[in-house]
Design a protein around this motif. Sequence first.
Motif, short mmCIF file in Angstrom:
data_model
loop_
_atom_site.label_atom_id
_atom_site.label_comp_id
_atom_site.label_asym_id
_atom_site.label_seq_id
_atom_site.Cartn_x
_atom_site.Cartn_y
_atom_site.Cartn_z
N LEU A 81 7.68 -1.55 -13.66
CA LEU A 81 7.18 -1.83 -12.31
C LEU A 81 7.00 -3.33 -12.17
CD1 LEU A 81 4.56 1.05 -12.09
CD2 LEU A 81 6.86 1.00 -11.10
N ALA A 82 7.97 -3.97 -11.53
CA ALA A 82 7.94 -5.42 -11.34
C ALA A 82 7.59 -5.72 -9.89
CB ALA A 82 9.29 -6.03 -11.72
N VAL A 83 6.44 -5.25 -9.48
CA VAL A 83 6.00 -5.38 -8.10
C VAL A 83 4.59 -5.96 -8.10
CG1 VAL A 83 7.46 -3.60 -7.12
CG2 VAL A 83 5.28 -2.97 -8.13
N ASP A 84 4.27 -6.64 -7.00
CA ASP A 84 2.96 -7.29 -6.90
C ASP A 84 2.13 -6.69 -5.77
OD1 ASP A 84 2.74 -9.00 -8.97
OD2 ASP A 84 3.11 -10.83 -7.86
N GLY A 85 2.26 -7.27 -4.58
CA GLY A 85 1.40 -6.87 -3.47
C GLY A 85 1.54 -5.42 -3.08
N ALA A 86 2.70 -4.84 -3.30
CA ALA A 86 2.93 -3.46 -2.87
C ALA A 86 2.64 -2.44 -3.96
CB ALA A 86 4.38 -3.30 -2.41
N ILE A 87 2.11 -2.87 -5.10
CA ILE A 87 1.97 -1.94 -6.22
C ILE A 87 0.96 -0.84 -5.92
CG2 ILE A 87 0.15 -3.15 -7.47
CD1 ILE A 87 1.81 -2.51 -10.04
N GLY A 88 -0.03 -1.14 -5.06
CA GLY A 88 -1.02 -0.13 -4.73
C GLY A 88 -0.42 1.09 -4.07
N GLY A 89 0.74 0.94 -3.45
CA GLY A 89 1.37 2.07 -2.81
C GLY A 89 2.08 3.00 -3.77
N LEU A 90 2.30 2.57 -5.02
CA LEU A 90 3.02 3.40 -5.98
C LEU A 90 2.07 4.33 -6.73
CD1 LEU A 90 5.64 0.99 -7.56
CD2 LEU A 90 6.07 3.03 -6.21
N ILE A 91 1.15 3.74 -7.45
CA ILE A 91 0.18 4.52 -8.20
C ILE A 91 -1.15 3.80 -8.13
CG2 ILE A 91 1.37 6.03 -9.86
CD1 ILE A 91 2.01 3.73 -11.55
N ALA A 92 -2.13 4.26 -8.85
CA ALA A 92 -3.51 3.78 -8.66
C ALA A 92 -3.73 2.43 -9.32
CB ALA A 92 -4.49 4.80 -9.22
N PHE A 93 -3.08 1.38 -8.74
CA PHE A 93 -3.28 0.03 -9.26
C PHE A 93 -4.21 -0.79 -8.39
CE2 PHE A 93 0.82 0.93 -11.33
CZ PHE A 93 0.49 0.56 -12.62
N ARG A 94 -4.61 -0.29 -7.25
CA ARG A 94 -5.33 -1.13 -6.31
C ARG A 94 -6.70 -1.54 -6.82
NH1 ARG A 94 -4.91 1.24 -0.36
NH2 ARG A 94 -5.17 3.23 -1.42
N ARG A 95 -7.14 -0.95 -7.92
CA ARG A 95 -8.42 -1.37 -8.50
C ARG A 95 -8.22 -2.54 -9.46
NH1 ARG A 95 -11.44 3.81 -10.72
NH2 ARG A 95 -9.46 4.06 -11.80
N THR A 96 -6.98 -2.86 -9.79
CA THR A 96 -6.69 -3.96 -10.72
C THR A 96 -5.94 -5.09 -10.04
OG1 THR A 96 -6.59 -2.40 -12.57
CG2 THR A 96 -5.58 -4.55 -12.90
N VAL A 97 -4.88 -4.77 -9.30
CA VAL A 97 -4.06 -5.78 -8.62
C VAL A 97 -4.43 -5.79 -7.15
CG1 VAL A 97 -1.74 -6.57 -8.12
CG2 VAL A 97 -2.21 -5.41 -10.28
N LEU A 98 -4.84 -6.95 -6.65
CA LEU A 98 -5.29 -7.08 -5.27
C LEU A 98 -4.15 -7.59 -4.40
CD1 LEU A 98 -8.66 -8.94 -5.95
CD2 LEU A 98 -8.21 -6.48 -5.99
N PRO A 99 -3.77 -6.87 -3.36
CA PRO A 99 -2.79 -7.40 -2.42
C PRO A 99 -3.44 -8.45 -1.52
CG PRO A 99 -3.49 -5.23 -1.71
CD PRO A 99 -4.20 -5.51 -3.00
N VAL A 100 -2.93 -9.65 -1.55
CA VAL A 100 -3.50 -10.76 -0.78
C VAL A 100 -2.41 -11.35 0.11
CG1 VAL A 100 -4.52 -13.07 -0.94
CG2 VAL A 100 -5.22 -11.29 -2.54
#
Length: 438
Positions: free
Chosen positions: A238-257
């Motif tokens: 998974l080489a994604v940044d801002g959109a990673i929260g839409g894939l699996i539960a990453f929104r608690r670690t990677v913040l889309p800014v």
Amino acid sequence: MSASVASRQPYSTVWLPFPLDELAPAPSGHLRCDVAVVGGGLSGLSTALHLKLAAPQLDVLLLEAGRIGYGASGLNSGQCAPRIGPAIENQVRSLGEEFARAAYDYSLGAVEFAARFAKDLAIDCELRCAGQWQVALRDADALKLERRAAVYRSLGLDVPLLGADAVHASLPDAYRIRNALVFPAWLLNPGRLCVGMKRAALAQGVRIFEHARVERLERDIGTLHVGSSSIRASRIVLAVDGAIGGLIAFRRTVLPVTAFAAVTRALSCAERSAIGWTQGQGLYDARPMFNFLRPMADGRLLIGGDYRYARDTQAGVAQKPQDASHLLAQLSLFFPSVRSITADVVWHGLLGCTLNEWPIVAPLDRDGRHWHIGAWNGHGVALALRAGHDLAYAMTGQTALPGIPWHCPRAANLPHNLIAMLVPLYLEWLRHSSRMTI
């Protein structure tokens, strides 16, 4: 990132005003591969390309939600400079001198790796060695840069500090700048770099699909769902940044800014002469809510910053007119002679950031079937290329991931509702603390 040009021209940006290559087809049917890379930015392209270089027998597939060269990686400032993670003094305080020195050395090596990589692949990305200055416009920030320079010296790292006289000799119009730290850097066209890497990956046999947004990932069976198609992969990156929260539960670690940027109209000869800036180095603001500036080859100036927490992918649309005004006001702080200059293009886009400011290159499970690479916190051009190389060779068993900087403390894992409440307040406080009277 999304360019501010009319929606009828979805593939026209400041770096790629028209497409340079053919659009790769979207996937159809049910596919299988050895490794599927999600994300066609610098991280994903580097990982996919180096996987094929390290192990040509691997069937590597890359999925890009839009068009390569027109996402966040192709719409950054194009400053390929060292630095990784928090400020160097904070690294020393929390992780020790040895870790901080090794992390900076890694980022410095990544800069040279990136320049050599582009040259070896003969990518026409307007690459030039220009350097980058971190500059202070306020007395408090000037003192901070003095202390930071002392930390670099104590670690034996060559990061000189220029005083006001030396700064003004190079930037005669920038009389507000108090001092500047000087980092080695290359400036480039990031859109052209992405397109060049796409061509190189295709030539090595990577299967690339564009307009292929991953809607669902079944990690237990290694299957990605793209529209009516599915891709079964032995391993997934998974080489994604801002959109990673839409894939699996990453929104608690990677913040889309959301970050904003603007490009001015072309400066006249008189305006360029008044500014100076003959070395053409990138500028990076030392204030907490930083802004970056750089001259472009066609005589325009690029300025960006003004981060905002992105609750969804449309978070920045309503803010663009307001933030264009903010950015041009910031430009006049640096160069008063261009106070009346206007913007040709304004855009916004998503970045992936972490609360501890460290990027992520790590497996998501014990057997290394799923990996995440990204969250560059604004320093991704060189790091993404080098980290993609390192990850590829680690996945093929030829080398181990470097102990530093990737084995650093993981970012805090906070509830999404708490992040959505606290991060906007924190960014607004940074914005307020960075204000200056023009």
